[in-house]
Write an enzyme that holds these catalytic residues in place. Structure first.
Site, PDB file in Angstrom:
ATOM      1  N   LYS A   1       0.835  -1.209   0.000  1.00 43.24           N
ATOM      2  CA  LYS A   1       0.000   0.000   0.000  1.00 43.24           C
ATOM      3  C   LYS A   1       0.868   1.257   0.000  1.00 43.24           C
ATOM      4  O   LYS A   1       0.647   2.175  -0.777  1.00 43.24           O
ATOM      5  CB  LYS A   1      -0.891   0.011   1.245  1.00 43.24           C
ATOM      6  CG  LYS A   1      -1.556   1.343   1.501  1.00 43.24           C
ATOM      7  CD  LYS A   1      -2.431   1.338   2.733  1.00 43.24           C
ATOM      8  CE  LYS A   1      -1.725   1.713   4.007  1.00 43.24           C
ATOM      9  NZ  LYS A   1      -1.448   3.142   4.193  1.00 43.24           N
ATOM     10  N   ASN A   2       1.870   1.277   0.869  1.00 42.64           N
ATOM     11  CA  ASN A   2       2.657   2.503   1.009  1.00 42.64           C
ATOM     12  C   ASN A   2       3.614   2.738  -0.154  1.00 42.64           C
ATOM     13  O   ASN A   2       4.231   3.791  -0.250  1.00 42.64           O
ATOM     14  CB  ASN A   2       3.426   2.501   2.341  1.00 42.64           C
ATOM     15  CG  ASN A   2       2.482   2.717   3.512  1.00 42.64           C
ATOM     16  OD1 ASN A   2       1.297   3.021   3.328  1.00 42.64           O
ATOM     17  ND2 ASN A   2       3.000   2.556   4.721  1.00 42.64           N
TER      18      ASN A   2
ATOM     19  N   CYS B   1      -4.363  20.559   9.856  1.00 41.89           N
ATOM     20  CA  CYS B   1      -3.230  21.027  10.664  1.00 41.89           C
ATOM     21  C   CYS B   1      -2.697  22.342  10.100  1.00 41.89           C
ATOM     22  O   CYS B   1      -2.890  22.657   8.935  1.00 41.89           O
ATOM     23  CB  CYS B   1      -2.128  19.981  10.708  1.00 41.89           C
ATOM     24  SG  CYS B   1      -1.543  19.542   9.091  1.00 41.89           S
TER      25      CYS B   1
ATOM     26  N   ARG C   1       3.960  20.454  12.689  1.00 41.57           N
ATOM     27  CA  ARG C   1       3.826  19.069  12.276  1.00 41.57           C
ATOM     28  C   ARG C   1       2.417  18.836  11.775  1.00 41.57           C
ATOM     29  O   ARG C   1       1.510  19.457  12.271  1.00 41.57           O
ATOM     30  CB  ARG C   1       4.094  18.151  13.460  1.00 41.57           C
ATOM     31  CG  ARG C   1       5.502  18.323  13.976  1.00 41.57           C
ATOM     32  CD  ARG C   1       5.684  17.553  15.225  1.00 41.57           C
ATOM     33  NE  ARG C   1       6.383  16.316  14.905  1.00 41.57           N
ATOM     34  CZ  ARG C   1       6.593  15.353  15.774  1.00 41.57           C
ATOM     35  NH1 ARG C   1       6.146  15.453  16.994  1.00 41.57           N
ATOM     36  NH2 ARG C   1       7.233  14.290  15.436  1.00 41.57           N
TER      37      ARG C   1
ATOM     38  N   ASP D   1       4.401   0.749  12.007  1.00 44.38           N
ATOM     39  CA  ASP D   1       3.130   0.157  11.567  1.00 44.38           C
ATOM     40  C   ASP D   1       2.939  -1.260  12.103  1.00 44.38           C
ATOM     41  O   ASP D   1       1.818  -1.778  12.098  1.00 44.38           O
ATOM     42  CB  ASP D   1       3.041   0.143  10.038  1.00 44.38           C
ATOM     43  CG  ASP D   1       2.782   1.535   9.477  1.00 44.38           C
ATOM     44  OD1 ASP D   1       2.597   2.462  10.278  1.00 44.38           O
ATOM     45  OD2 ASP D   1       2.766   1.689   8.249  1.00 44.38           O
TER      46      ASP D   1
ATOM     47  N   ARG E   1      -8.740  -0.030   4.903  1.00 45.44           N
ATOM     48  CA  ARG E   1      -7.892   0.985   4.259  1.00 45.44           C
ATOM     49  C   ARG E   1      -6.537   0.378   3.911  1.00 45.44           C
ATOM     50  O   ARG E   1      -5.902   0.781   2.955  1.00 45.44           O
ATOM     51  CB  ARG E   1      -7.669   2.165   5.215  1.00 45.44           C
ATOM     52  CG  ARG E   1      -8.840   3.120   5.304  1.00 45.44           C
ATOM     53  CD  ARG E   1      -8.457   4.326   6.112  1.00 45.44           C
ATOM     54  NE  ARG E   1      -7.229   4.920   5.576  1.00 45.44           N
ATOM     55  CZ  ARG E   1      -6.472   5.793   6.223  1.00 45.44           C
ATOM     56  NH1 ARG E   1      -6.793   6.179   7.432  1.00 45.44           N
ATOM     57  NH2 ARG E   1      -5.376   6.285   5.667  1.00 45.44           N
TER      58      ARG E   1
END
Ligand code: UD1
Length: 416
Positions: free
Chosen positions: A22-23, A116, A121, A303, A395
């Site tokens: 996924k990443n 944000c 951050r 993760d 997800r």
């Protein structure tokens, strides 16, 4: 409401193949914005996050065709410089469209992920990187507006090896004029996979230790690329085998990418066999306690912290697990404690006092990896566990229950 009903206690056994990462898929899809030619990606996992990014690219004007496990993306027509607010707020990785859009179009308007504020951050490193490349950055109505006639190569030292910021800068620098040097860049396998794709597209990228050198090109071409296997999915499945005291082979994975987890499994008393792209784990009767600190690659991946915590909950002794990457990654611990785990937290440090058994409960997934931890705990627990809010799990994991059932897990999915 979709849920899993898990009957715990069955040791898993058999072999299962992992999907593409996924990443790696998310930045690779986004990199297609850097060229007007077609980019074809293979081994793309069927995940909600991938659908979200493909939707974002389609809304920007990209032509997206999705097949069973490959995707073709052409950003050849007229592109919009303004990213869809909904999808960026859904998934932080969508923010990576910023660099490619400004590099290609000279301007990009991308909503702030999760609301944000600029300069704080978690996107300060992304924006400082783009500023160093000569972009002007402003905030307007909850969005970041970045402009640059042509980005220019620069030397950028990251104060932290952020995965996303390194990917953002790598993509932007690939179309910048001149050379960019990124010092203290992230070297996660997924970042290196993006660099491989960018090289195929015509960028010149070298990496030594944590330093990337990118010779920018005036235009990039299309490419075809197979994504690396998902080390987080592989790690979760290995931990599922280990936590149930079973014997599970994960096929199609890269054992070198899994080294930090494999070392830890061995220290905890699990048996391991590595045979090319196959890794087999044999779970111990009870794991030995271990001490772990999450860290950027090649350290232990953040993760895998929640699934590891589920495993260590059943250890014969107290483990220490320090989360040093994301300070807020503890929402899942309440569910494990409700199932009988003994977890206490001091700041970013967890002490996981092992228990002999966990008890099935109704729990709700809190996030992708926290949800996976609950599934693992349910597989090992006495009685039935119900896990709701599967949208979090989905997800990041494709057909998780199907894969676990193929290994002998007793899981029913309720789609009501
Ligand atoms: C990526 C992964 C995620 C993984 C994480 C760390 C994707 C889609 N997601 O997330 O699964 O957990 O790497 O391996 O690939 N930070 C800043 N300023 C910034 C950017 C980050 O302070 O501009 C901080 C973050 O708040 C966090 C740390 O750096 O504490 C790590 O974040 P980062 O490496 O950027 O993670 P992501 O790219 O968001």
């Amino acid at each position: 409401m979709e849920s899993y009903r898990i009957e715990g206690g069955a040791p898993l056994s058999g072999a299962v193949r992992v999907d593409g990462a996924k990443n790696a898929a998310l930045p690779a899809c986004i990199a297609s914005l850097l060229t007007d030619e077609r980019v074809v990606l293979h081994r793309v996992p069927q995940l909600r996050d991938v659908s979200t990014i493909l939707y974002t690219l389609g809304a920007l004007g990209g032509r997206v065709v999705r097949h069973a496990d490959h995707v073709s993306i052409s950003a050849c027509g007229s592109l919009s410089e303004e990213a869809d607010a909904y999808s960026v707020r859904q998934m932080r990785a969508s923010f990576l469209v910023l660099g490619p859009l400004v590099a290609r179009l000279g301007q990009a308007v991308v909503p702030l992920p999760g609301g944000c504020a600029i300069g704080r951050r978690p996107i300060d490193l992304h924006l400082d990187g783009l500023k160093a490349l000569g972009a002007r950055v402003a905030e307007k109505e909850g969005a970041v507006v970045v402009t640059a006639e042509r980005l220019r190569g620069a030397r950028i030292e990251l104060s932290y090896p952020s995965v996303g910021a390194t990917e953002q800068i790598l993509m932007a620098a690939s179309l910048a004029k001149g050379e960019t040097v990124i010092e203290n860049g992230a070297v996660e396998p997924e970042v290196e996979d993006l660099a491989r794709l960018l090289r195929k597209m015509g960028a010149e990228i070298e990496v030594v230790d944590r330093t990337y050198r990118v010779a920018g090109a005036s235009r990039l071409r299309g490419a075809e690329h197979e994504l690396i296997p998902d080390r987080m999915e592989a790690g979760t499945l290995l931990l599922a085998g280990a936590v149930t005291g079973g014997s599970v082979t994960v096929a199609g994975c890269r054992s070198d990418h899994l080294a930090p987890l494999l070392g830890l499994l061995e220290s905890s008393g699990a048996g391991l066999t590595i045979d090319g792209e196959m890794v087999t784990v044999r779970g111990p009767v009870r794991p030995l306690p271990v001490d772990v600190v999450t860290a950027p690659h090649p350290g232990f991946p953040t993760d895998l912290h929640p699934p590891l915590a589920a495993y260590l909950s059943l250890a014969a002794g107290a483990s220490s697990l320090v989360e040093a990457v994301f300070e807020g990654r503890f929402a899942y611990t309440d569910a494990l404690c409700a199932m009988g785990a003994r977890i206490t937290r001091t700041g970013a440090a967890l002490t996981i006092g092992g228990v002999e058994s966990l008890n099935g409960r109704a729990v709700a997934a809190t996030d992708i990896r926290g949800g996976a931890a609950m599934v693992l705990a349910g597989l090992a627990a006495d009685g039935y566990t119900t896990v709701t809010q599967l949208e979090h799990i989905e997800r990041g994991y494709a057909r998780l229950e199907e894969k676990l059932v193929s290994l002998g897990a007793r899981i029913e999915r309720d789609d009501e």
